[in-house]
Design an enzyme around this catalytic site. Structure first.
Site, PDB file in Angstrom:
ATOM      1  N   ASP A  53       0.784  -1.000  -0.043  1.00  0.00           N
ATOM      2  CA  ASP A  53      -0.398   0.092   0.208  1.00  0.00           C
ATOM      3  C   ASP A  53       0.907   1.376   0.224  1.00  0.00           C
ATOM      4  O   ASP A  53       2.115   1.209   0.345  1.00  0.00           O
ATOM      5  CB  ASP A  53      -0.628  -0.191   1.262  1.00  0.00           C
ATOM      6  CG  ASP A  53      -1.829  -1.006   0.995  1.00  0.00           C
ATOM      7  OD1 ASP A  53      -2.552  -1.480   0.081  1.00  0.00           O
ATOM      8  OD2 ASP A  53      -2.188  -1.425   2.352  1.00  0.00           O
ATOM      9  N   ASP A  74      -6.470  -1.380  -5.102  1.00  0.00           N
ATOM     10  CA  ASP A  74      -7.725  -1.147  -4.123  1.00  0.00           C
ATOM     11  C   ASP A  74      -8.759  -0.243  -4.335  1.00  0.00           C
ATOM     12  O   ASP A  74     -10.017  -0.525  -4.503  1.00  0.00           O
ATOM     13  CB  ASP A  74      -7.636  -0.602  -2.488  1.00  0.00           C
ATOM     14  CG  ASP A  74      -6.338  -1.308  -1.753  1.00  0.00           C
ATOM     15  OD1 ASP A  74      -6.740  -2.373  -2.090  1.00  0.00           O
ATOM     16  OD2 ASP A  74      -6.160  -0.731  -1.120  1.00  0.00           O
TER      17      ASP A  74
END
Length: 158
Positions: free
Chosen positions: A111, A128
């Site tokens: 991330d 995402d």
């Protein structure tokens, strides 16, 4: 059907490659950057959204792969769904499988988007975002179809 399949595959390949290249940059090339609203900062997520289920550790990637296989079998048996949702499915598979590949490659999902203006939000990635866009498309199509059905029922009852 061929056209929808080709477009879904093209979407999948493009999103998957973009996401993996960007993640490689953050994981291996130090692409971090700080900003006043949002920062680009490497973080590893060992769970799913908001690090839930991180206690599943090594099993999580296999559970997720199993879910993808089940979803694929379901789509194969209900091909009409693929035809209606092919764009969302291409986005969903690209984001989901890219995140699963991270678990095999890096041991966790890579991330890097970190929103911190006004409130702190979870760190997330491009995959995402694509998963959320696919869900939004599915919801939009469902609402549109329900409205069409309602309008047809109203017209037929007149």
């Amino acid at each position: 059907m061929k056209r929808e399949f080709k477009l879904a595959v093209a979407i999948f390949i493009a999103i998957f490659i973009i996401d993996q290249v960007v993640k490689f940059g953050f994981a291996n090339l130090g692409w971090d950057a700080n900003g006043s609203v949002m920062s680009l900062k490497l973080a590893y997520n060992y769970g799913v959204a908001f690090s839930m289920f991180s206690f599943l550790d090594e099993y999580l990637k296999y559970i997720q792969l199993f879910i993808v296989v089940l979803g694929s079998i379901y789509l194969y048996k209900n091909i009409y769904l693929f035809k209606e949702y092919y764009i969302a499915i291409g986005l969903l598979y690209a984001g989901g499988l890219s995140n699963i590949l991270d678990r095999f490659t890096y041991g966790a999902v890579v991330d890097y988007f970190y929103w911190h203006y006004g409130f702190e939000f979870a760190i997330f990635n491009f995959a995402d975002v694509m998963i959320n866009v696919s869900v939004a498309i599915i919801i939009f199509i469902q609402i549109r179809n329900n409205r069409r059905e309602k309008n047809l029922k109203e017209k037929s009852s007149l």
